[in-house]
Design a protein around this motif. Structure first.
Motif, mmCIF file in Angstrom:
data_model
loop_
_atom_site.group_PDB
_atom_site.id
_atom_site.type_symbol
_atom_site.label_atom_id
_atom_site.label_comp_id
_atom_site.label_asym_id
_atom_site.label_seq_id
_atom_site.Cartn_x
_atom_site.Cartn_y
_atom_site.Cartn_z
ATOM 1 N N LEU A 48 45.016 56.894 52.610
ATOM 2 C CA LEU A 48 44.739 55.757 52.155
ATOM 3 C C LEU A 48 44.675 54.832 53.480
ATOM 4 C CD1 LEU A 48 46.063 54.716 48.535
ATOM 5 C CD2 LEU A 48 43.898 55.918 49.356
ATOM 6 N N GLY A 49 44.760 55.652 54.513
ATOM 7 C CA GLY A 49 45.023 54.906 56.002
ATOM 8 C C GLY A 49 46.380 54.587 56.169
ATOM 9 N N GLY A 50 47.449 54.825 55.184
ATOM 10 C CA GLY A 50 48.670 54.421 55.451
ATOM 11 C C GLY A 50 49.910 55.176 55.176
ATOM 12 N N ALA A 51 49.603 56.460 55.665
ATOM 13 C CA ALA A 51 50.736 57.413 55.504
ATOM 14 C C ALA A 51 51.633 57.275 56.576
ATOM 15 C CB ALA A 51 50.226 58.928 55.616
ATOM 16 N N GLY A 52 51.293 56.698 57.501
ATOM 17 C CA GLY A 52 52.569 56.584 58.616
ATOM 18 C C GLY A 52 52.701 55.043 58.780
ATOM 19 N N ALA A 92 51.670 58.171 50.251
ATOM 20 C CA ALA A 92 50.698 57.136 50.415
ATOM 21 C C ALA A 92 50.167 56.512 49.099
ATOM 22 C CB ALA A 92 49.483 57.925 50.938
ATOM 23 N N LEU A 93 50.085 57.207 48.045
ATOM 24 C CA LEU A 93 49.735 56.946 46.848
ATOM 25 C C LEU A 93 50.874 56.088 46.170
ATOM 26 C CD1 LEU A 93 48.397 60.167 45.122
ATOM 27 C CD2 LEU A 93 46.989 58.140 45.434
ATOM 28 N N CYS A 94 52.313 56.188 46.411
ATOM 29 C CA CYS A 94 53.194 55.454 45.864
ATOM 30 C C CYS A 94 53.219 54.162 46.809
ATOM 31 C CB CYS A 94 54.664 56.032 46.466
ATOM 32 S SG CYS A 94 54.948 57.505 45.373
ATOM 33 N N GLU A 95 52.730 54.040 47.797
ATOM 34 C CA GLU A 95 52.795 52.700 48.682
ATOM 35 C C GLU A 95 51.534 51.861 48.263
ATOM 36 O OE1 GLU A 95 52.917 54.110 52.791
ATOM 37 O OE2 GLU A 95 55.266 54.548 52.553
ATOM 38 N N GLN A 96 50.744 52.462 47.845
ATOM 39 C CA GLN A 96 49.288 51.783 47.620
ATOM 40 C C GLN A 96 48.780 51.287 46.466
ATOM 41 O OE1 GLN A 96 48.086 50.781 50.442
ATOM 42 N NE2 GLN A 96 49.560 51.521 51.905
ATOM 43 N N GLN A 97 49.712 51.337 45.502
ATOM 44 C CA GLN A 97 49.215 51.244 44.202
ATOM 45 C C GLN A 97 49.029 49.643 43.955
ATOM 46 O OE1 GLN A 97 48.479 53.251 41.724
ATOM 47 N NE2 GLN A 97 48.800 54.759 43.349
ATOM 48 N N ASN A 153 48.433 44.029 56.022
ATOM 49 C CA ASN A 153 47.246 44.480 56.477
ATOM 50 C C ASN A 153 46.803 45.154 55.280
ATOM 51 O OD1 ASN A 153 45.472 46.283 57.862
ATOM 52 N ND2 ASN A 153 47.183 47.938 58.403
ATOM 53 N N PRO A 154 45.545 44.716 55.016
ATOM 54 C CA PRO A 154 45.093 45.058 53.904
ATOM 55 C C PRO A 154 44.227 46.358 53.825
ATOM 56 C CG PRO A 154 43.739 43.524 54.609
ATOM 57 C CD PRO A 154 45.023 43.393 55.411
ATOM 58 N N LEU A 155 44.223 46.970 55.057
ATOM 59 C CA LEU A 155 43.487 48.374 55.414
ATOM 60 C C LEU A 155 42.107 48.412 54.959
ATOM 61 C CD1 LEU A 155 46.514 50.750 54.460
ATOM 62 C CD2 LEU A 155 46.013 49.820 56.785
ATOM 63 N N SER A 162 40.073 52.045 55.306
ATOM 64 C CA SER A 162 40.408 52.944 54.396
ATOM 65 C C SER A 162 40.171 52.736 52.970
ATOM 66 C CB SER A 162 41.783 53.138 54.630
ATOM 67 O OG SER A 162 42.579 52.199 54.374
ATOM 68 N N ASN A 163 40.092 51.162 52.579
ATOM 69 C CA ASN A 163 39.887 51.154 51.186
ATOM 70 C C ASN A 163 38.363 50.963 50.900
ATOM 71 O OD1 ASN A 163 42.685 50.358 50.465
ATOM 72 N ND2 ASN A 163 42.522 48.173 51.031
ATOM 73 N N GLN A 164 37.513 50.711 51.632
ATOM 74 C CA GLN A 164 36.156 50.894 51.403
ATOM 75 C C GLN A 164 35.828 52.428 51.674
ATOM 76 O OE1 GLN A 164 34.034 48.441 50.678
ATOM 77 N NE2 GLN A 164 35.731 47.196 50.694
#
Length: 281
Positions: free
Chosen positions: A8-12, A84-89, A22-24, A27-29
């Motif tokens: 999701l573009g947010g692992a780091g 990433a899944l934990c951070e982007q729910q 930063n709604p990313l 990666s969301n699209q």
């Protein structure tokens, strides 16, 4: 490219304020596109390669050879994906990806259920349900089904009562200085049931909330006093409604003797409640 999509573009990226600002969007699209591709139906002569890839990928730590009958499978770092899944729910598409993986990818489901830090994943899901009035129905349904899938595992139902949480800031109805993850899960599901009974009255939501509680009931351990109180209050409320529905059904059926038409809807509801009660007992 697949790595960026799956993480999701947010692992780091850092949690908290940085993520909120930063709604990313890219990666969301990209994730939305991947989900659309993965849910296309199979062709008449060939399976959907995107669906095969998302349902069969494996952990990079898995050293066994890739099966030749699954040419589109690949390996990915499960730890980074889980983080990433934990951070982007907070986003619908991330919750949909989590549901898809739990439902269709046995490798990822096994890995998630083996984690010792399940609170990092479960807490964001519970927060979605807690703020049910602020979320769209699709997001709430996906969060609930994720809990339903997780509670089908007895090891999960046991382990959540061993995880102790402190000062849950988003739970504002009562100060919870210390509570187990299992007790918090019970509180949030019961709150969702009560919200549904007074607001939306969605039969699907109601049935699945009761099913999640029924799945967990055999493993209830050392419940928080407030959670135990809410269970008793919910049981009393449902019992009252159950008796009322049965009384209405009895009166209706007395006037329908010899009539072979379908039973009224409230009789079906009575059967649902009866099934839920029997599971709890």
């Amino acid at each position: 490219g697949l790595w960026s999509v799956f993480t999701l573009g947010g692992a780091g990226s850092r949690a908290g304020i940085d993520q909120e600002n930063n709604p990313l969007p890219l990666s969301n699209q990209s994730l939305l596109l991947l989900l659309v591709l993965a849910n296309l139906t199979d062709g008449p002569d060939w399976p959907n390669p995107f669906r095969q890839a998302i349902t069969c990928f494996r952990n990079t730590q898995d050293t066994s050879p890739l099966p030749v009958e699954l040419p589109h499978t690949f390996q990915i770092n499960f730890n980074s994906l889980y983080t990433a899944l934990c951070e982007q729910q907070r986003s619908d598409q991330a919750t949909l990806l989590l549901y898809t993986l739990l439902h269709q990818n046995a490798n990822m489901r096994t890995y998630i259920l083996s984690r010792t830090d399940m609170d990092n994943l479960v807490l964001p899901i519970l927060e979605i349900l807690y703020h049910v009035e602020d979320r769209n129905s699709h997001h709430v349904y996906m969060a609930l089904i994720i809990l339903l899938i997780l509670t089908e595992d007895d090891a999960f139902n046991r382990s959540i009562h061993e995880v102790v949480l402190k000062n849950i800031s988003w739970y504002t109805e009562r100060s919870l200085t210390e509570i187990s993850l299992g007790s918090l899960l019970i509180l949030v599901v019961i709150r969702t049931i009560q919200f549904n009974m007074t607001r939306t009255r969605d039969k699907y939501l109601h049935t699945n909330c009761l099913a999640a509680l029924a799945n967990m009931s055999a493993q209830f351990r050392s419940l928080h006093q407030y959670a135990a109180q809410r269970i008793i209050s919910l049981f009393a409320l449902l019992s009252k409604k159950h008796n009322k529905v049965l009384e209405q059904a009895t009166q209706s059926l007395r006037g329908r003797q010899g009539d072979n038409t379908a039973l009224p809807d409230y009789v079906s509801k009575a059967h649902i409640r009866t099934h839920a009660f029997s599971k709890w007992e």
